[in-house]
Scaffold this motif. Structure first.
Motif, short mmCIF file in Angstrom:
data_model
loop_
_atom_site.label_atom_id
_atom_site.label_comp_id
_atom_site.label_asym_id
_atom_site.label_seq_id
_atom_site.Cartn_x
_atom_site.Cartn_y
_atom_site.Cartn_z
N MET A 60 0.51 -13.33 -1.93
CA MET A 60 0.39 -11.90 -1.72
C MET A 60 0.16 -11.19 -3.05
SD MET A 60 0.68 -9.29 0.47
CE MET A 60 1.58 -9.92 1.90
N GLN A 61 -0.82 -10.29 -3.09
CA GLN A 61 -1.13 -9.56 -4.33
C GLN A 61 -0.03 -8.53 -4.59
OE1 GLN A 61 -3.86 -10.66 -6.25
NE2 GLN A 61 -3.54 -12.22 -4.67
N PRO A 62 0.52 -8.48 -5.81
CA PRO A 62 1.75 -7.72 -6.05
C PRO A 62 1.60 -6.20 -6.04
CG PRO A 62 0.92 -8.66 -8.09
CD PRO A 62 0.11 -9.25 -6.99
N HIS A 63 0.41 -5.67 -6.25
CA HIS A 63 0.23 -4.22 -6.28
C HIS A 63 -0.43 -3.70 -5.01
CE1 HIS A 63 0.43 -5.46 -10.56
NE2 HIS A 63 1.22 -4.41 -10.65
N LEU B 20 -0.58 -5.44 -2.20
CA LEU B 20 0.17 -5.99 -1.06
C LEU B 20 -0.77 -6.49 0.04
CD1 LEU B 20 3.10 -3.38 -0.78
CD2 LEU B 20 2.93 -5.44 -2.21
N ASP C 144 -3.21 -10.09 1.28
CA ASP C 144 -3.28 -11.54 1.19
C ASP C 144 -4.64 -11.99 1.70
OD1 ASP C 144 -2.53 -14.18 0.78
OD2 ASP C 144 -0.61 -13.96 1.81
N ASN D 210 0.75 1.19 -1.40
CA ASN D 210 1.73 0.97 -2.46
C ASN D 210 1.25 1.67 -3.72
OD1 ASN D 210 4.12 -0.27 -3.60
ND2 ASN D 210 2.73 -1.60 -4.75
N GLU E 142 -7.19 -7.89 -7.90
CA GLU E 142 -6.46 -8.32 -6.71
C GLU E 142 -7.36 -8.38 -5.48
OE1 GLU E 142 -2.67 -6.42 -6.21
OE2 GLU E 142 -2.05 -6.86 -8.27
#
Length: 242
Positions: free
Chosen positions: A3-6, A8, A10, A43, A76
């Motif tokens: 999952m990409q952290p910023h 969010l 996938d 996000n 991302e």
């Protein structure tokens, strides 16, 4: 891929082409021009929506202000399968004959920012993909819309754009200045991906009408706000051919 952290998102969450406005609010505006739309994630400055326009599946993702946050979005989105990016933004004109509400399709972006310089030397060109560039111009012509086509500047320091900077950019023949395209073009080129940009003029720095100088409660002057819709339609039309 995790999952990409910023953003969010996938693998499988997004489509292969993305429209990337800076403003999260413009994500919903672009989505309103589409046949269907569904929010995928939200996000920080990033809002991700999947949509369909004229049978073309696409993703819309805001990048926030400036090259650092735009670079995060590109990294991302590329990690989860986006291959083509179209920036749909706003820009300040640097030539006296370019009016508020006009649209500019960029042929390159001067690197007056620091993000792309962390990836490569300043001498390397920040340029769009030819097919995306020509797709935007063709879509504008198909809709009988006039667009200015030429080089722009990307700058980090909105409130440090002095008269000297503006005069130098104007003399160099740059059409406008904004804050994201140089990183978008540089990163996508390095990754073997495609990108282009169409921006609506929200002020003219040569004439002293920077964004906010003739508005009260809104960020954009009325003419620019109305004409953003035209740039959105051009970008969406281009996706159907890319």
């Amino acid at each position: 891929m995790a999952m990409q952290p910023h953003l969010l998102v996938d693998d499988g969450d997004v489509h292969d082409i993305a429209l990337i406005p800076g403003d999260p609010g413009r994500v919903d505006r672009i989505a309103s021009h589409c046949d269907s739309a569904e929010t995928v994630a939200e996000n920080r400055e990033y809002k991700v929506v999947n949509a369909t326009y004229d049978d073309r599946d696409l993703t819309i993702c805001s990048t926030g202000i400036g090259c650092p946050s735009a670079a995060i979005a590109i990294e991302e989105l590329a990690n989860v399968g986006v291959e083509t990016f179209i920036r749909v933004g706003t820009t300040g004109a640097l030539q006296a004959d370019i009016e508020i509400g006009d649209m500019i399709v960029a042929t390159g972006a001067a690197k007056n920012e620091g993000t792309s310089k962390r990836y490569e030397a300043v001498e390397y060109p920040a340029v769009p993909d030819y097919h995306v560039l020509s797709g935007l111009v063709d879509a504008a012509e198909a809709r009988d819309e006039m667009v200015h086509v030429g080089p722009i500047a990307s700058d980090d320091a909105y409130y440090a754009e002095t008269d000297e900077y503006v005069e130098d950019w104007e003399a160099a023949g740059l059409l406008s200045v904004e804050m994201e395209a140089a990183a978008v073009f540089s990163l996508t080129r390095r990754k073997g991906l495609r990108a282009g940009a169409i921006c609506t003029v929200d002020g003219n720095l040569v004439k002293g009408t920077q964004k906010g100088t003739d508005t009260e409660d809104d960020e954009l002057p009325e003419k620019a706000k109305n004409n953003v819709a035209r740039a959105i339609d051009i970008a969406l039309e281009a996706t159907t051919k890319l």
